[in-house]
Write a protein that holds these residues in place. Structure first.
Motif, mmCIF file in Angstrom:
data_model
loop_
_atom_site.group_PDB
_atom_site.id
_atom_site.type_symbol
_atom_site.label_atom_id
_atom_site.label_comp_id
_atom_site.label_asym_id
_atom_site.label_seq_id
_atom_site.Cartn_x
_atom_site.Cartn_y
_atom_site.Cartn_z
ATOM 1 N N ASP A 563 22.951 11.263 19.058
ATOM 2 C CA ASP A 563 23.183 11.982 20.307
ATOM 3 C C ASP A 563 21.971 12.766 20.756
ATOM 4 O O ASP A 563 21.931 13.259 21.891
ATOM 5 C CB ASP A 563 24.365 12.941 20.150
ATOM 6 C CG ASP A 563 25.661 12.197 19.912
ATOM 7 O OD1 ASP A 563 25.719 11.003 20.278
ATOM 8 O OD2 ASP A 563 26.600 12.801 19.361
ATOM 9 N N TYR A 564 20.981 12.876 19.840
ATOM 10 C CA TYR A 564 19.799 13.658 20.149
ATOM 11 C C TYR A 564 18.576 12.768 20.352
ATOM 12 O O TYR A 564 17.454 13.263 20.433
ATOM 13 C CB TYR A 564 19.539 14.677 19.038
ATOM 14 C CG TYR A 564 20.754 15.497 18.753
ATOM 15 C CD1 TYR A 564 21.114 16.553 19.571
ATOM 16 C CD2 TYR A 564 21.580 15.195 17.663
ATOM 17 C CE1 TYR A 564 22.250 17.310 19.315
ATOM 18 C CE2 TYR A 564 22.712 15.941 17.409
ATOM 19 C CZ TYR A 564 23.047 16.995 18.241
ATOM 20 O OH TYR A 564 24.173 17.737 17.997
ATOM 21 N N GLY A 565 18.770 11.471 20.349
ATOM 22 C CA GLY A 565 17.675 10.556 20.605
ATOM 23 C C GLY A 565 17.374 9.677 19.418
ATOM 24 O O GLY A 565 18.146 9.590 18.442
ATOM 25 N N GLN A 675 15.180 18.220 17.019
ATOM 26 C CA GLN A 675 16.501 18.619 17.481
ATOM 27 C C GLN A 675 17.601 18.097 16.553
ATOM 28 O O GLN A 675 18.567 18.802 16.244
ATOM 29 C CB GLN A 675 16.722 18.104 18.907
ATOM 30 C CG GLN A 675 17.953 18.698 19.574
ATOM 31 C CD GLN A 675 18.064 18.285 21.019
ATOM 32 O OE1 GLN A 675 17.351 17.407 21.479
ATOM 33 N NE2 GLN A 675 18.954 18.920 21.756
ATOM 34 N N TYR A 676 17.442 16.878 16.060
ATOM 35 C CA TYR A 676 18.431 16.310 15.136
ATOM 36 C C TYR A 676 18.469 17.124 13.836
ATOM 37 O O TYR A 676 19.553 17.417 13.305
ATOM 38 C CB TYR A 676 18.070 14.856 14.842
ATOM 39 C CG TYR A 676 18.984 14.198 13.836
ATOM 40 C CD1 TYR A 676 20.208 13.668 14.221
ATOM 41 C CD2 TYR A 676 18.630 14.124 12.485
ATOM 42 C CE1 TYR A 676 21.045 13.065 13.297
ATOM 43 C CE2 TYR A 676 19.462 13.527 11.563
ATOM 44 C CZ TYR A 676 20.669 12.998 11.977
ATOM 45 O OH TYR A 676 21.492 12.424 11.055
ATOM 46 N N THR A 677 17.295 17.491 13.344
ATOM 47 C CA THR A 677 17.242 18.289 12.107
ATOM 48 C C THR A 677 17.863 19.653 12.328
ATOM 49 O O THR A 677 18.595 20.170 11.468
ATOM 50 C CB THR A 677 15.796 18.435 11.635
ATOM 51 O OG1 THR A 677 15.214 17.141 11.460
ATOM 52 C CG2 THR A 677 15.720 19.201 10.322
ATOM 53 N N PRO A 775 20.787 10.535 25.563
ATOM 54 C CA PRO A 775 21.467 11.631 26.263
ATOM 55 C C PRO A 775 20.666 12.922 26.285
ATOM 56 O O PRO A 775 20.894 13.767 27.143
ATOM 57 C CB PRO A 775 22.770 11.800 25.481
ATOM 58 C CG PRO A 775 22.986 10.501 24.795
ATOM 59 C CD PRO A 775 21.637 9.967 24.496
ATOM 60 N N ALA A 776 19.754 13.100 25.337
ATOM 61 C CA ALA A 776 18.981 14.337 25.272
ATOM 62 C C ALA A 776 17.802 14.343 26.236
ATOM 63 O O ALA A 776 17.032 15.300 26.261
ATOM 64 C CB ALA A 776 18.469 14.547 23.855
#
Length: 877
Positions: A563-565, A675-677, A775-776
């Motif tokens: 969802d964060y790329g 961002q995922y981390t 989406p990000a």
């Protein structure tokens, strides 16, 4: 200094001289030699005292009379006190009373009628009054009689006889009538004695005549003997005896000389037979020493010293001197063997006992203890030197095959096989030698070793010995095990750390079984704790090194679309590295052994170190992402070119290899990883700590969130700088390109080309960001749209007041841009557009409004695909 003695009880409480008295109390001496004084009623009774324990003494009372205290004096406590008293009294000696004094056998001088009793010791003067004497319970106290009659006596036979003393002593309770009757009896008795010896002769006439006849017979026999032998018979008798002696000597002189020689020979043979043990002892000593039967040697030597130690016979003295020389040689031999290591405790104790029995000068037990202590210290140093030399040799051999750096990496630190062997050997040496040294020291302090002095200073010295040995062991183990992480493989590090901990804990358990003082035990316990902390630091430091090396593993291949790329391998590797470090920490060092404290206790230094290492690893991960994101060599300038044209031009000029990424794509991927981390990876790490029951690294996670959030902002700003600035820079030149002028009454049918260029540029940016961030991507498009709106507001504010047709066209252009970017406009961007529209005159006629609506509808129909591409459904992150 011990407390002074206190006497609290005696048994019996009274008695004559020589009474066996049991004295009880407290602090009556630590030993028999500590008792230096004992007085009972003022009489010194130390010679007869028998020390039983510190609470009991048995002694015999002296020639005391009356009541008095029992005073005990000790070397350690001084003169004591007494809470009880002993009463001494003198007894009259009778015929059936045992006594150690001489009883006068002569008859009393003043016996009535001058008669001797049948037995002198059975004489008891009768009462002169003819009355029966009272019992002992009715006697008047002797102390008061002494005070009433200081120079008198109550005995009838004494010269200082006092009648008052006699009456108070024997008739203190007799009635007056009885005393009067006794007086009459005494007067009658005296009157009967006045008749003299004449009445005595009358009563014994036959006996007197018989004695006279015997005297006449003796006189006649003496006169007859004088007539026969003369008045001096002794000279003739002496002459006859001397003559017989001379004759006997002449007859038996030769026989007597031979007898004398035979007697001397017999005496010599008897002497040799009787003292055969002494003459054969030197050879017996040599034989027993060869057989190592030293107890027999000691027994024989003690026996011969007791028998012949004070002899004046020169032959015996010569043999004793030879025996003493052999014993001195044996002492030196035993002393050397006692000090020679290694040696077991039983044999060493045997040598100590033998040396003490042989009166060796010095403290044999202390010498044995210091020898064993020196051996332990030397053994630890020898183990260290041996393995250090072996390690240096191994490093030298590896240096011939590898580079110097590789050799140091392979051999350094506490994880090599050599150092593991060093740890095991040192732990075994400490455990085995202390198992021998400490029991020997305890027996020495308890006085179990014969001849060991009970010196207080020795206790401190022994404790210092143990602490010194354990401290040296701890110093060697720190140098061995905590010298660095080394270059060993992770599995080897775990296995060797567990093995080293097992060796340390086995040594620690062996020390616990010895019941050592707490100080040396705490030293070993601290070493184990420090090694556990060091192991945890090594695991986390290894994770930190691997995290810092993440840029080397980044190949920009997409492993997952979240969802964060697009996500690469970096978040997964971060989880793997930290999971391995925490797993190794949990498996190897978290759980303590016997009497070991918790490693990660709240508020402790190890827990703080864990938080610090985790924070360093997470911040290193953020730094690695930052380096990957912001490092690039793309210097192409597209500041004055349409962004969509620039992108097409770049794709035409440089076709990257399969899997290769442009710098902008790498920048976006790094932002997606960050961002995922932040959103997924950090909560997963927190759950990982909970699963291992470790304290949650709240501060480290917060610092990582802030670092990753800052990195995301930096990436967004950098992307905006490299994408938004060129796009914004083309707006003003494109707006006035072609010098488009319009009459005030002209009919506007479309917007200028710059509007479509802006929309196409935004579509290009959106396509690039969406391909990576999914989406990000909205964040990046929003920022560029906000920058575009700000630039339009600035240009609108700087432009002069437009004509009516120009104002209509400007309103149309702002409306179309607002419609195209509707899903990406922030409140700030809306404000910029509202500000730009506010500077334009409003639409006043319905015709203008209908025309505006027509143009907008035509724009929607004509740009439907572009608008759909730009305003596709995206989740705002």
């Amino acid at each position: 200094m011990a407390p002074p003695p206190v006497v609290t009880g005696i048994s019996p409480k009274e008695g004559p001289p020589g009474t066996r008295v049991t004295i009880r109390g407290e602090f009556l001496g630590a030993s028999a030699t500590d008792l230096i004084g004992l007085k009972i009623c003022g009489c010194d009774c130390l010679l007869s005292a028998e020390w039983k324990s510190k609470n009991k003494i048995v002694a015999r009372s002296g020639p005391c009379k009356g009541r008095g205290d029992i005073i005990v004096t000790t070397r350690s406590g001084g003169e004591g006190t007494s809470t009880v008293q002993f009463r001494g009294y003198h007894e009259s000696i009778g015929p059936v009373k045992e006594s150690a004094v001489w009883v006068e056998e002569a008859a009393p001088p003043s016996v009535p009628w001058g008669r001797r009793p049948m037995s002198p010791t059975a004489y008891t003067p009768p009462d002169p009054l003819g009355l029966s004497t009272e019992g002992d319970d009715c006697k008047f106290p002797e102390e008061e009689l002494n005070e009433l009659f200081p120079d008198g006596s109550g005995k009838l036979s004494d010269d200082n006889f006092q009648p008052g003393w006699y009456l108070l002593e024997h008739h203190s309770n007799t009635s007056f009538e009885d005393l009067r009757a006794g007086m009459v009896f005494l007067q009658r008795k005296v009157e009967s004695q006045k008749e003299g010896q004449l009445s005595f002769l009358k009563a014994n006439t036959g006996a007197v005549m018989d004695q006279l006849d015997r005297l006449v017979l003796l006189k006649n026999m003496f006169e007859e003997d004088q007539r026969k032998n003369g008045k001096e018979p002794l000279p003739s008798l002496q002459a006859a005896i001397e003559e017989s002696i001379t004759l006997a000597d002449s007859l038996f002189s030769e026989i007597l000389s031979r007898k004398e020689n035979a007697d001397k020979t017999r005496e010599a043979l008897s002497l040799l037979t009787r003292h055969k043990f002494l003459f054969q002892l030197p050879a017996s000593i040599d034989k027993n020493i060869r057989k190592k039967e030293y107890d027999l040697v000691v027994n024989d030597y003690t026996r011969v010293k007791n028998l012949f130690g004070n002899t004046d016979v020169k032959l015996f003295q010569k043999i004793l001197a030879e025996i003493d020389k052999k014993i001195e040689d044996l002492k030196e031999k035993l002393h050397t063997r006692m000090k020679t290591m290694p040696i077991n405790v039983q044999e060493q104790t045997k040598y100590i006992r033998l040396l003490v029995s042989l009166n060796w000068e010095g403290d044999a037990a202390w010498t044995a203890i210091t020898s064993r202590k020196d051996y332990l210290l030397g053994l630890l140093d020898k183990v260290k030197d041996h393995f250090k030399q072996k390690e240096d040799q191994e490093n030298a051999d590896k240096g011939k095959r590898k580079s110097k750096a590789e050799a140091e990496g392979a051999g350094a630190g506490g994880w090599s096989g050599t150092r593991a062997a060093w740890c095991g050997a040192a732990c075994a040496a400490l455990a085995s030698e202390l198992a021998a040294l400490w029991p020997l020291a305890r027996r020495y302090c308890a006085g179990d070793l014969a001849g060991a002095p009970n010196a207080p200073g020795r206790h401190a010295d022994l404790k210092e010995m143990i602490i010194k040995a354990v401290s040296l062991f701890a110093e060697h183990m720190r140098a061995c095990l905590m010298g660095g992480s080394g270059g060993a493989a992770p599995g080897a590090v775990d296995a060797r750390l567990v093995a080293n901990l097992r060796h340390l804990r086995e040594a620690y358990d062996s020390l616990l079984k010895l019941d050592l003082p707490s100080q040396p035990l705490s030293i070993v316990e601290q070493v184990i704790f420090e090694y556990r902390v060091h192991g945890m630091s090594v695991f986390l430091a290894r994770a930190l090194r691997r995290v810092k090396a993440l840029p080397e593993h980044e190949d920009w291949k997409i492993e997952e679309f979240s969802d964060y790329g697009a996500i690469t391998c970096l978040p997964r590797l971060l989880d793997t590295y930290l999971s391995e470090a925490l797993s190794s920490t949990h498996k190897c060092v978290v759980w303590g052994g016997r009497r070991e404290g918790a490693l990660l206790a709240p508020g402790g230094a190890p827990a703080a170190a864990l938080q610090r290492h985790v924070q360093h690893a997470l911040l290193a991960y953020a730094a690695a992402l930052r380096g990957l994101a912001l490092t690039h060599s793309d210097d192409t300038d597209f500041s004055n070119t349409s962004l969509s044209v620039a992108l097409d031009q770049r794709l035409e000029e440089a076709q990257p290899a399969e899997g290769a990424r442009s710098w902008q794509q790498r920048l976006l991927i790094a932002g997606a990883n960050a961002q995922y981390t932040r959103r997924i990876g950090l909560p997963r790490i927190a759950d990982m700590f909970d699963s291992y029951e470790f304290p949650k690294p709240t501060q480290a996670l917060q610092a990582a969130r802030e670092a990753l959030s800052s990195l995301e902002t930096t990436i967004a700003e950098t992307y905006l700088e490299h994408k938004g600035d060129p796009l914004v820079g083309t707006i003003e030149p494109s707006m006035y390109m072609g010098r488009h002028k319009i009459d005030s009454d002209a009919l506007v049918d479309d917007a200028r080309p710059y509007v479509y260029e802006i929309i196409n540029n935004l579509i290009a940016v959106h396509a690039e960001v969406d391909s990576v961030c999914g989406p990000a991507s909205s964040r990046y498009v929003r920022d560029i749209c906000e920058t575009v709106c700000e630039e339009l507001a600035r240009l609108a504010a700087c432009a002069p007041a437009p004509a009516r047709a120009a104002a209509f066209r400007a309103r149309l252009e702002y409306t179309l841009l607002r419609l195209a970017c509707a899903d990406h406009l922030t409140r700030k961007a809306e404000n910029y557009l509202v500000e730009a529209l506010a500077g334009l005159p409003p639409l006043t006629t319905d015709e203008e409004k209908k025309h505006m609506d027509k143009l907008v509808a035509g724009f929607k129909k004509r740009m439907d695909l572009q608008l759909a591409s730009l305003n596709c459904n995206m989740e705002t992150v």
